[in-house]
Design a protein around this motif. Structure first.
Motif, PDB file in Angstrom:
ATOM      1  N   ALA A 120     102.460 -89.183 -42.460  1.00  0.00           N
ATOM      2  CA  ALA A 120     102.356 -90.645 -42.362  1.00  0.00           C
ATOM      3  C   ALA A 120     102.014 -91.251 -43.710  1.00  0.00           C
ATOM      4  O   ALA A 120     101.333 -92.275 -43.792  1.00  0.00           O
ATOM      5  N   GLU A 121     102.489 -90.630 -44.776  1.00  0.00           N
ATOM      6  CA  GLU A 121     102.254 -91.149 -46.132  1.00  0.00           C
ATOM      7  C   GLU A 121     102.865 -92.534 -46.294  1.00  0.00           C
ATOM      8  O   GLU A 121     102.356 -93.369 -47.036  1.00  0.00           O
ATOM      9  N   THR A 122     103.968 -92.771 -45.580  1.00  0.00           N
ATOM     10  CA  THR A 122     104.629 -94.070 -45.553  1.00  0.00           C
ATOM     11  C   THR A 122     104.747 -94.493 -44.091  1.00  0.00           C
ATOM     12  O   THR A 122     104.989 -93.654 -43.232  1.00  0.00           O
ATOM     13  N   ASP A 123     104.562 -95.767 -43.800  1.00  0.00           N
ATOM     14  CA  ASP A 123     104.711 -96.195 -42.412  1.00  0.00           C
ATOM     15  C   ASP A 123     106.148 -95.973 -41.954  1.00  0.00           C
ATOM     16  O   ASP A 123     107.083 -95.944 -42.763  1.00  0.00           O
ATOM     17  N   LEU A 124     106.337 -95.798 -40.667  1.00  0.00           N
ATOM     18  CA  LEU A 124     107.632 -95.376 -40.121  1.00  0.00           C
ATOM     19  C   LEU A 124     108.779 -96.346 -40.435  1.00  0.00           C
ATOM     20  O   LEU A 124     109.863 -95.892 -40.844  1.00  0.00           O
ATOM     21  N   PRO A 125     108.616 -97.664 -40.275  1.00  0.00           N
ATOM     22  CA  PRO A 125     109.742 -98.562 -40.607  1.00  0.00           C
ATOM     23  C   PRO A 125     110.147 -98.489 -42.083  1.00  0.00           C
ATOM     24  O   PRO A 125     111.342 -98.503 -42.401  1.00  0.00           O
ATOM     25  N   SER A 126     109.157 -98.373 -42.986  1.00  0.00           N
ATOM     26  CA  SER A 126     109.476 -98.249 -44.414  1.00  0.00           C
ATOM     27  C   SER A 126     110.167 -96.924 -44.698  1.00  0.00           C
ATOM     28  O   SER A 126     111.093 -96.851 -45.517  1.00  0.00           O
ATOM     29  N   LEU A 127     109.706 -95.878 -44.029  1.00  0.00           N
ATOM     30  CA  LEU A 127     110.327 -94.560 -44.206  1.00  0.00           C
ATOM     31  C   LEU A 127     111.770 -94.583 -43.721  1.00  0.00           C
ATOM     32  O   LEU A 127     112.660 -93.987 -44.338  1.00  0.00           O
ATOM     33  N   LEU A 128     112.023 -95.286 -42.635  1.00  0.00           N
ATOM     34  CA  LEU A 128     113.392 -95.390 -42.119  1.00  0.00           C
ATOM     35  C   LEU A 128     114.304 -96.077 -43.133  1.00  0.00           C
ATOM     36  O   LEU A 128     115.452 -95.643 -43.344  1.00  0.00           O
ATOM     37  N   LEU A 129     113.822 -97.115 -43.767  1.00  0.00           N
ATOM     38  CA  LEU A 129     114.607 -97.796 -44.812  1.00  0.00           C
ATOM     39  C   LEU A 129     114.910 -96.854 -45.966  1.00  0.00           C
ATOM     40  O   LEU A 129     116.022 -96.853 -46.512  1.00  0.00           O
ATOM     41  N   GLN A 130     113.926 -96.054 -46.342  1.00  0.00           N
ATOM     42  CA  GLN A 130     114.104 -95.090 -47.421  1.00  0.00           C
ATOM     43  C   GLN A 130     115.155 -94.044 -47.044  1.00  0.00           C
ATOM     44  O   GLN A 130     116.026 -93.690 -47.854  1.00  0.00           O
ATOM     45  N   ILE A 131     115.092 -93.561 -45.816  1.00  0.00           N
ATOM     46  CA  ILE A 131     116.060 -92.573 -45.347  1.00  0.00           C
ATOM     47  C   ILE A 131     117.470 -93.155 -45.354  1.00  0.00           C
ATOM     48  O   ILE A 131     118.435 -92.490 -45.779  1.00  0.00           O
TER      49      ILE A 131
END
Length: 299
Positions: free
Chosen positions: A50-61
């Motif tokens: 959880a180093e990055t919140d899930l919505p932000s991580l999804l954008l990164q992916i």
């Protein structure tokens, strides 16, 4: 190979950050294979920590996936699709975040692969099945994929300890539902806790909170009420200190259910509210909705 040892050496959050930097460095120097190798493993670290919140991580992916339309690395794309499905599932079960492209068992099973080297993609597929199914509350599915993962994974890799953590919690959950003493499962949990103590002695920031939560759940199940509350509080604080916001929420959730079982309704409300706050920060609507239902029952 930083990825292989990072879970034993550095915090998962630092590992995710370092691998993200390595992605940028690799891409800018023209080494796209190394860049996407680091992107994939960095995404994995971000997901489990959880180093990055899930919505932000999804954008990164999704940014990585757009780049992969240019760089055409099918293996990297398979790994990243695996991580994406986990993140999408944890946000809202994929209701608004899913895409058509997904990774299936057919994509990862490779009977022709050299048994000496293993199948890293299949390992990761099983790992994420364990991770998703635990967080969604599917105990039997989680147990099934734990066994699959143990069957093909080599001991000592950092993610085996993460699997053991979820397997231990899941086993304790199943024991609670049975309401009868199962000595073989109790012994298995004892073994998991012993191995988690070893992991915490080497990488305290990654494993201390996990060890404390397992001990809280075990003591609660065995009716050591005072000790259980001490360990729940310790697990919450260790997770907060080491920035595992999702596992802080999980420790609060478990403490809430324990207090509910003990008829400590005010404490249960307090812990469930704390869990909801953590899950909101993590960005998991699935878990926020789950906790909100529990709060509604107590009000």
């Amino acid at each position: 190979n930083y990825y292989m040892g990072a879970g034993h050496l550095d915090s998962y959050q630092l590992g995710a950050n370092q691998l993200r930097k390595a992605f940028s460095s690799g891409l800018s120097s023209g080494n796209s294979n190394t860049a996407f190798y680091c992107a994939g493993h960095g995404t994995h670290f971000s997901t489990i920590s959880a180093e990055t919140d899930l919505p932000s991580l999804l954008l990164q992916i999704d940014y990585y996936l757009r780049l992969l339309e240019i760089y055409k690395s099918e293996m990297a794309k398979k790994f990243i699709l695996c991580y994406r499905e986990t993140v999408s599932t944890l946000i809202d079960r994929g209701q608004t975040t899913a895409i058509d492209a997904k990774l299936s068992y057919t994509d990862v099973s490779d009977p022709g692969r050299d048994p000496g080297t293993g199948n890293k993609l299949l390992e990761m597929f099983y790992f994420h099945q364990v991770f998703r199914n635990y967080w969604l509350g599917y105990s039997e599915r989680c147990h099934h994929y734990v066994q699959k993962c143990f069957a093909i994974s080599k001991p000592g890799h950092f993610f085996i300890y993460v699997i053991k953590f979820y397997h231990g919690l899941n086993t304790l959950d199943m024991m609670k539902k049975k309401k009868t003493k199962n000595y073989s499962k109790s012994a298995e949990v004892d073994g998991i806790i012993a191995s988690m103590r070893v992991a915490a002695s080497h990488a305290e920031s990654n494993f201390r909170n996990k060890l404390e939560l397992l001990e809280a759940e075990q003591r609660g199940l065995n009716n050591f009420h005072h000790d259980a509350m001490i360990f729940y509080k310790a697990a919450i604080e260790s997770a907060r200190k080491n920035k595992f916001i999702h596992e802080q929420g999980l420790a609060c959730e478990k403490a809430g259910f324990y207090c509910k079982r003990m008829k400590y309704n005010e404490k249960s409300l307090m812990y469930f509210n704390q869990a909801r706050e953590c899950y909101e920060k993590w960005g998991s609507s699935v878990k926020v909705d789950f906790i909100q239902k529990e709060l509604s029952k107590l009000m």
